[in-house]
Design an enzyme around this catalytic site. Structure first.
Site, PDB file in Angstrom:
ATOM      1  N   SER A   1     -18.220  25.251 -21.024  1.00  0.00           N
ATOM      2  CA  SER A   1     -17.098  24.951 -20.131  1.00  0.00           C
ATOM      3  C   SER A   1     -17.516  25.076 -18.672  1.00  0.00           C
ATOM      4  CB  SER A   1     -15.929  25.893 -20.409  1.00  0.00           C
ATOM      5  OG  SER A   1     -15.465  25.742 -21.730  1.00  0.00           O
TER       6      SER A   1
ATOM      7  N   LYS B   1     -18.666  18.141 -21.472  1.00  0.00           N
ATOM      8  CA  LYS B   1     -18.806  19.565 -21.785  1.00  0.00           C
ATOM      9  C   LYS B   1     -20.256  19.834 -22.205  1.00  0.00           C
ATOM     10  CE  LYS B   1     -16.063  23.199 -23.944  1.00  0.00           C
ATOM     11  NZ  LYS B   1     -14.800  23.457 -24.683  1.00  0.00           N
TER      12      LYS B   1
ATOM     13  N   GLU C   1      11.383  29.624 -15.058  1.00  0.00           N
ATOM     14  CA  GLU C   1      11.065  31.043 -14.872  1.00  0.00           C
ATOM     15  C   GLU C   1       9.562  31.302 -14.797  1.00  0.00           C
ATOM     16  OE1 GLU C   1      15.150  30.753 -16.569  1.00  0.00           O
ATOM     17  OE2 GLU C   1      13.201  29.910 -17.176  1.00  0.00           O
TER      18      GLU C   1
ATOM     19  N   PHE D   1      16.135  35.907 -19.830  1.00  0.00           N
ATOM     20  CA  PHE D   1      15.230  34.805 -19.512  1.00  0.00           C
ATOM     21  C   PHE D   1      13.880  35.274 -18.988  1.00  0.00           C
ATOM     22  CE2 PHE D   1      19.440  32.477 -18.608  1.00  0.00           C
ATOM     23  CZ  PHE D   1      19.662  32.332 -19.971  1.00  0.00           C
TER      24      PHE D   1
ATOM     25  N   ARG E   1      26.574  43.140 -15.590  1.00  0.00           N
ATOM     26  CA  ARG E   1      27.467  42.066 -15.150  1.00  0.00           C
ATOM     27  C   ARG E   1      28.817  42.589 -14.687  1.00  0.00           C
ATOM     28  NH1 ARG E   1      29.307  36.964 -18.981  1.00  0.00           N
ATOM     29  NH2 ARG E   1      30.255  35.689 -17.354  1.00  0.00           N
TER      30      ARG E   1
END
Length: 614
Positions: free
Chosen positions: A36, A242, A359, A384, A466
């Site tokens: 790589s 590669k 997110e 989340f 909340r």
């Protein structure tokens, strides 16, 4: 030799040297990813010699470019570049992947030139976008961000969040160099060498795209120059092979993640060792200039008996901190009206960044901002944060400072149902290295702990509620991280109830019910779950011999387990009953949810009554 000017032959020779040193590094270690590295060697040779602006003797120079290896497994190539730049010695290369070496299997900030840890694929570009954003909108500096990506990681959804974000923000100082070598770990990638397919997708997100032969040093050079002139972020799609230059592994399946079969033969095939040293162009040194305008912090205060949601107290405290901390920035996942970061946005719009419902990219942006010396607060619903967990995990590895907030936690949110209920977040954040986990129960404690987060290091997580809840503490109270509050106690307590957040109020109600039955209950507000107040918990264990823990969270990994951990190796081991959410909730009112979960005042009192009766 020292090279002051570069030409085609030198760039080609430098690429061969980088390949040789990558082969040598993996051979020394007996492991690694040289193939790589070989595919991207020409790309990095041209970058190092012609376009990177970096002072290796002043890694903290804020004018330096940033080079991020999103394909972090190509670390032998990165370390070969450092040898060529004179940043590390050839001797140090011999210790690649060895115990105690700075040259780890995947790059980490153990090396001063590594901005963030990489190796979990799909993250480097998003973090690079965050760094580029800092340069464009906050630092106002003209450094560039170069991100080496692999074609395999383009299958990660987070890459496309990054492409969209950077394109939308028009981050012209960001260049993605995609090493399209066709092969992944187990075989061909999804599109192989079809760079046109990648080009269509990436350009659709507003990027300037250049397709090149990744082994043609002149074309690489021209592509980098083109990127510098673009008014948009640039993606360079470089078709490579590669294992380039070593016949035994070139474009061969089954060679990933292994040293080449015969290093000596491979080095000879590549032309043998050389000692080219590159004088990397260093930008003029600029002293770090922290933003001015600091003021004394005056956080909002609340009177006992008021009813205020902790999420609201967090938002107001954050807005106040924005005046005292000009290095503070806030990121939102398109829920600022719910998390209350909107208060900060209203007062400090130039330091508020809307990441929309992405997110992973929100977290990556926060990591990039932190790497540039800013203090990010990022907030979304507690549930989340699970989407971004791997980014947070890698942020801990990077050693960056993040303040993260999860609102709408637990079943107490009510009718929205389980998809919106954070029930794993305490366990998730407690498990992170060097993390701090806080869960206040009222407005004053929330305001104090929000301010305290800014003074700590590593990953800090604040869980908010909340619903409006009663203010229990006066504004004069203090809330040190690692502490707790004993809200009710006597010399002859029969049982201790340990709670945090919403369940503190249920625990106090339970204590009143128990008192009517002649059972004396001590109530501990364990607002700091990590670090935890070991001394107070062990004292309660010794005094009462019985502990009930109650949390709006699954029983695994949260408050109850934090208490048990604190009692490990204690001289007195009490009987402990853990109350938590044990069944999958549905839709119901907040009061019904607490009752169904068995964590309301009556349920807590019943558990404590049975324990005391034993």
């Amino acid at each position: 030799m020292s090279v002051a000017s570069v030409d085609h032959d030198m760039l080609t020779a430098l690429g061969r040297q980088l390949r040789v040193d990558a082969v040598r590094a993996a051979d020394f270690a007996g492991s690694g990813h040289p193939t790589s590295s070989l595919s991207a060697a020409d790309l990095m040779a041209v970058l190092l010699a012609r376009h990177l602006r970096y002072d290796f003797e002043a890694a903290q120079n804020p004018a330096n470019d940033h080079l991020i290896f999103s394909k972090g497994h190509a670390s032998p190539l990165l370390y070969a570049m450092y040898v060529a730049a004179g940043a590390i010695s050839d001797e140090e290369l011999r210790w690649y992947r060895s115990s105690g070496s700075r040259l780890q299997g995947h790059p980490t900030p153990a090396l001063p030139w590594v901005s963030v840890a990489t190796g979990s694929l799909g993250q480097g570009l998003g973090v690079g976008a965050g760094i580029a954003l800092a340069g464009e909108r906050l630092d106002r500096r003209d450094f560039r961000v170069w991100v080496l990506c692999g074609d395999g990681e383009l299958a990660e959804g987070s890459m496309w969040e990054a492409f969209e974000y950077a394109g939308y923000e028009r981050l012209r100082n960001l260049t993605a160099i995609v090493d399209v070598n066709r092969l992944g770990q187990r075989g061909p990638t999804r599109y192989g060498w079809d760079t046109a397919t990648y080009a269509r997708r990436i350009s659709a997100f507003g990027w300037h795209v250049v397709e090149i032969d990744g082994h043609d040093v002149d074309r690489i050079d021209a592509a980098y120059a083109e990127a510098a002139e673009s008014a948009r972020p640039t993606a360079i799609l470089a078709r490579t092979r590669k294992g380039k230059g070593v016949r035994a592994v070139e474009d061969a399946e089954g060679a990933h993640g292994k040293p080449v079969p015969n290093a000596e033969s491979a080095i000879a095939e590549l032309g043998g060792r050389s000692e080219i040293r590159v004088e990397v162009a260093a930008p003029e040194y600029e002293r770090p200039s922290p933003p001015g305008g600091e003021r004394a912090l005056a956080i909002p205060v609340y009177e006992r008996g008021e009813s205020v949601a902790t999420r609201t107290a967090f938002g107001r405290a954050l807005a106040a901190m924005g005046h005292a901390r000009p290095d503070l920035v806030v990121l939102d996942g398109e829920v600022s009206d719910s998390t209350r970061t909107a208060y900060f946005a209203d007062e400090h719009p130039d330091r508020f960044f809307e990441c929309y419902i992405a997110e992973q990219q929100m977290t990556a942006t926060a990591v990039g901002l932190s790497a540039r010396g800013w203090l990010p607060f990022a907030a979304t619903f507690a549930a989340f944060w699970s989407r971004a967990h791997d980014f947070v995990r890698m942020a801990a590895v990077s050693g960056v400072d993040l303040c993260l907030v999860g609102s709408h936690a637990g079943v107490s949110i009510g009718e929205d149902g389980p998809s919106q209920m954070g029930l794993e977040d305490l366990a998730t954040f407690r498990a992170l290295w060097r993390s701090t986990v806080l869960y206040p129960c009222d407005a004053n404690s929330t305001a104090h702990l929000t301010a305290a987060m800014a003074e700590h290091s590593g990953i800090r997580y604040l869980r908010t509620t909340r619903a409006d809840t009663p203010v229990l503490y006066g504004p004069e109270e203090t809330f040190p991280v690692g502490g707790s509050k004993v809200l009710r106690s006597s010399e002859f307590d029969d049982v201790t109830i340990v709670a945090a957040g919403i369940t503190v109020h249920e625990a106090l109600g339970a204590a009143e019910l128990l008192a009517d039955d002649g059972v004396r209950a001590r109530v501990v507000d364990l607002y700091s779950l990590k670090p935890v107040d070991v001394a107070t918990l062990r004292r309660a264990a010794a005094d009462t011999g019985r502990i009930v823990t109650v949390e709006d969270h699954w029983p695994e990994g949260g408050l109850g387990d934090a208490v048990l951990d604190a009692l490990t190796e204690s001289t007195v081991m009490p009987t402990v009953v853990k109350l938590g959410v044990s069944a999958l909730p549905g839709s119901a009112t907040p009061a019904e949810q607490l009752r169904h979960a068995g964590i309301d005042a009556e349920s807590v009192a019943e558990a404590a009554r049975e324990l005391a009766g034993e």
